[in-house]
Structures are given as structure tokens and as C-alpha cells.
Write an enzyme that holds these catalytic residues in place. Sequence first.
Site, mmCIF file in Angstrom:
data_model
loop_
_atom_site.group_PDB
_atom_site.id
_atom_site.type_symbol
_atom_site.label_atom_id
_atom_site.label_comp_id
_atom_site.label_asym_id
_atom_site.label_seq_id
_atom_site.Cartn_x
_atom_site.Cartn_y
_atom_site.Cartn_z
ATOM 1 N N PRO A 22 0.833 -1.252 -0.072
ATOM 2 C CA PRO A 22 0.156 -0.024 0.082
ATOM 3 C C PRO A 22 0.973 1.304 -0.025
ATOM 4 O O PRO A 22 1.834 1.276 0.654
ATOM 5 C CB PRO A 22 -0.908 -0.096 1.296
ATOM 6 C CG PRO A 22 -0.129 -1.217 2.245
ATOM 7 C CD PRO A 22 0.424 -2.058 1.153
ATOM 8 N N ASN A 23 0.366 2.330 -0.814
ATOM 9 C CA ASN A 23 0.815 3.611 -0.835
ATOM 10 C C ASN A 23 2.002 3.885 -1.664
ATOM 11 O O ASN A 23 2.548 5.057 -1.820
ATOM 12 C CB ASN A 23 1.040 4.170 0.380
ATOM 13 C CG ASN A 23 -0.081 4.427 1.334
ATOM 14 O OD1 ASN A 23 -1.216 4.634 0.802
ATOM 15 N ND2 ASN A 23 -0.326 3.585 2.455
ATOM 16 N N ARG A 30 4.090 11.332 -1.929
ATOM 17 C CA ARG A 30 4.071 10.838 -0.667
ATOM 18 C C ARG A 30 5.457 11.110 0.136
ATOM 19 O O ARG A 30 6.521 10.631 -0.489
ATOM 20 C CB ARG A 30 3.821 9.169 -0.793
ATOM 21 C CG ARG A 30 4.091 8.490 0.715
ATOM 22 C CD ARG A 30 4.159 7.139 0.235
ATOM 23 N NE ARG A 30 4.025 6.259 1.605
ATOM 24 C CZ ARG A 30 4.489 5.092 1.907
ATOM 25 N NH1 ARG A 30 4.767 4.494 1.129
ATOM 26 N NH2 ARG A 30 4.166 4.841 3.164
ATOM 27 N N TYR A 35 10.647 9.075 1.094
ATOM 28 C CA TYR A 35 10.562 8.141 0.072
ATOM 29 C C TYR A 35 10.913 8.496 -1.535
ATOM 30 O O TYR A 35 11.148 7.765 -2.230
ATOM 31 C CB TYR A 35 8.970 7.656 -0.285
ATOM 32 C CG TYR A 35 8.573 6.970 0.986
ATOM 33 C CD1 TYR A 35 9.052 5.480 1.377
ATOM 34 C CD2 TYR A 35 7.726 7.427 1.966
ATOM 35 C CE1 TYR A 35 8.514 4.965 2.303
ATOM 36 C CE2 TYR A 35 7.294 6.887 3.080
ATOM 37 C CZ TYR A 35 7.631 5.478 3.120
ATOM 38 O OH TYR A 35 7.319 4.890 4.502
ATOM 39 N N ASN A 87 8.156 -5.774 -1.233
ATOM 40 C CA ASN A 87 8.047 -4.613 -0.239
ATOM 41 C C ASN A 87 6.728 -4.541 0.078
ATOM 42 O O ASN A 87 5.691 -4.056 -0.676
ATOM 43 C CB ASN A 87 8.355 -3.093 -1.045
ATOM 44 C CG ASN A 87 8.234 -2.170 -0.111
ATOM 45 O OD1 ASN A 87 7.873 -2.369 1.178
ATOM 46 N ND2 ASN A 87 9.097 -0.893 -0.391
ATOM 47 N N ALA A 90 3.380 -0.873 4.617
ATOM 48 C CA ALA A 90 2.786 -1.052 5.744
ATOM 49 C C ALA A 90 2.287 -2.585 6.480
ATOM 50 O O ALA A 90 2.480 -2.883 7.761
ATOM 51 C CB ALA A 90 1.740 -0.253 6.103
ATOM 52 N N ASP A 100 2.707 -16.011 5.686
ATOM 53 C CA ASP A 100 2.115 -17.342 5.466
ATOM 54 C C ASP A 100 2.070 -17.715 4.013
ATOM 55 O O ASP A 100 2.301 -18.804 3.436
ATOM 56 C CB ASP A 100 0.803 -17.632 6.052
ATOM 57 C CG ASP A 100 0.686 -17.824 7.560
ATOM 58 O OD1 ASP A 100 1.896 -18.100 8.027
ATOM 59 O OD2 ASP A 100 -0.205 -17.883 8.298
ATOM 60 N N GLU A 111 13.198 -9.168 0.611
ATOM 61 C CA GLU A 111 12.428 -8.392 1.224
ATOM 62 C C GLU A 111 13.245 -7.047 0.994
ATOM 63 O O GLU A 111 14.496 -6.921 0.995
ATOM 64 C CB GLU A 111 12.314 -8.250 2.690
ATOM 65 C CG GLU A 111 11.708 -7.415 3.621
ATOM 66 C CD GLU A 111 11.731 -7.186 5.045
ATOM 67 O OE1 GLU A 111 12.590 -8.458 5.573
ATOM 68 O OE2 GLU A 111 10.992 -6.713 5.768
ATOM 69 N N HIS A 113 12.889 -2.450 1.169
ATOM 70 C CA HIS A 113 12.372 -1.249 1.860
ATOM 71 C C HIS A 113 12.967 0.168 1.044
ATOM 72 O O HIS A 113 14.309 -0.103 0.968
ATOM 73 C CB HIS A 113 12.236 -1.092 3.059
ATOM 74 C CG HIS A 113 11.441 -2.119 3.892
ATOM 75 N ND1 HIS A 113 10.086 -2.344 3.546
ATOM 76 C CD2 HIS A 113 11.858 -3.302 4.406
ATOM 77 C CE1 HIS A 113 9.673 -3.399 4.055
ATOM 78 N NE2 HIS A 113 10.517 -4.261 4.689
ATOM 79 N N SER A 115 13.258 3.050 2.466
ATOM 80 C CA SER A 115 13.826 3.731 3.737
ATOM 81 C C SER A 115 14.610 2.841 4.385
ATOM 82 O O SER A 115 14.343 1.641 4.408
ATOM 83 C CB SER A 115 12.627 4.441 4.338
ATOM 84 O OG SER A 115 11.742 3.439 4.904
ATOM 85 N N ARG A 120 13.657 3.902 11.856
ATOM 86 C CA ARG A 120 12.367 4.485 11.936
ATOM 87 C C ARG A 120 11.723 3.931 13.197
ATOM 88 O O ARG A 120 12.524 3.488 14.294
ATOM 89 C CB ARG A 120 11.794 4.561 10.593
ATOM 90 C CG ARG A 120 12.672 4.856 9.635
ATOM 91 C CD ARG A 120 11.630 4.779 8.354
ATOM 92 N NE ARG A 120 10.476 5.609 8.406
ATOM 93 C CZ ARG A 120 9.407 5.465 7.380
ATOM 94 N NH1 ARG A 120 9.493 4.779 6.406
ATOM 95 N NH2 ARG A 120 8.254 6.201 7.761
#
Length: 158
Positions: A22-23, A30, A35, A87, A90, A100, A111, A113, A115, A120
Site C-alpha cells: 500500500p501507498n 508521498r 521516499y 516490499n 505497511a 504465510d 524483502e 524497503h 527507507s 525509524r
Amino acid sequence: MHQKERTRKRENTMKALVINGPNLNMLGIREPGIYGTETYETLVQICQDAAGDLGFDGVEVFQSNHEGAIVDRIQEAYGSVDGIVINPAAYTHTSVAILDALKAVSLPAVEVHISAVEDREDFRQISYAGMACFARVTGEGLQGYAHALKLLAEKLAK
Ligand code: DHK
């Protein structure tokens, strides 16, 4: 071995799936201080260029704001892609369902990200999805996706 996986193994191609939560479609608008100012379209281009350079035969870059849609896309990856860069945004910090799903398909996953999540807030310190990933890239901005795809290519070459 499941039929779909058998068919996949016969095809001598290497396909990657990049999943964004999301986002991330709001990149450029944003919180640019966190970001950056580059858009989601730039992120897609970075993934496509990196995948081509790394010898992937194809890459799909998927984005959804919905947890269930991300779970569905991970399930659909079974037998049709070789590895995942994810990614979950949230949902990283909340979603056992995404963890799962990654475990269910058992595909190599990285994985990523944008940032440096480790620097954080406390609530960003847990990563459920990360528990099903063999590597993690953080704080490298959009280029972190190219790094994550490189780690995936290296893993698949082994
Ligand atoms: C993106 C988000 O949307 C946040 O919810 C995560 C991640 C961090 C990123 O840095 O790419 O906490």
C-alpha cells in the site's frame, strides 16, 4: 511435486515477480523526505531494466493497496515465477497472512524497503514477511529494488 511446478521446471527461463504494498503507488507525492521524489513509474522502469541486465526472461511489477490481493498474487506465483522481491510496505509490520502466503509457495524471496526502516519508529521494527525472505535490502531508495533483484538472480544461479 505439484504438476504446475513440474511444468515450470521444464521451462528453462527465469522469471521474477516484484510486489509492492500500500501507498507505494503514491511515490513522488508521498512524504518525499522519506521516499524521494521519483514516481512509481520510475520504480517499474528500474525493475525492468535491472531484470533485463541480470538475465531474467521477464519481470512483473505488481502493486496493490489490499492485503488479500497481495496474498492472491503470491499464491498465483506458485509454478509460474522463480522468485519474488517484495516490499509489503505497511503490511510488513502487520501481516501474518502475507508471511504465510510466502511460506506456502516457498519461492526464494527478498524483502526490500525504500527507507532505512531500522532507523525509524518502533512499530516498523518487526517484519513478518521478512521471516520468509532469504535477504533484506533497506535504505537504498528505489535502486534498492535493483540490488534485491541482483540478490535474487544470484540465489537462483546457485
Ligand atoms: C514503505 C512503507 O509504506 C512503510 O509502511 C514501511 C516501506 C517502509 C519502505 O521504506 O519502502 O514501514
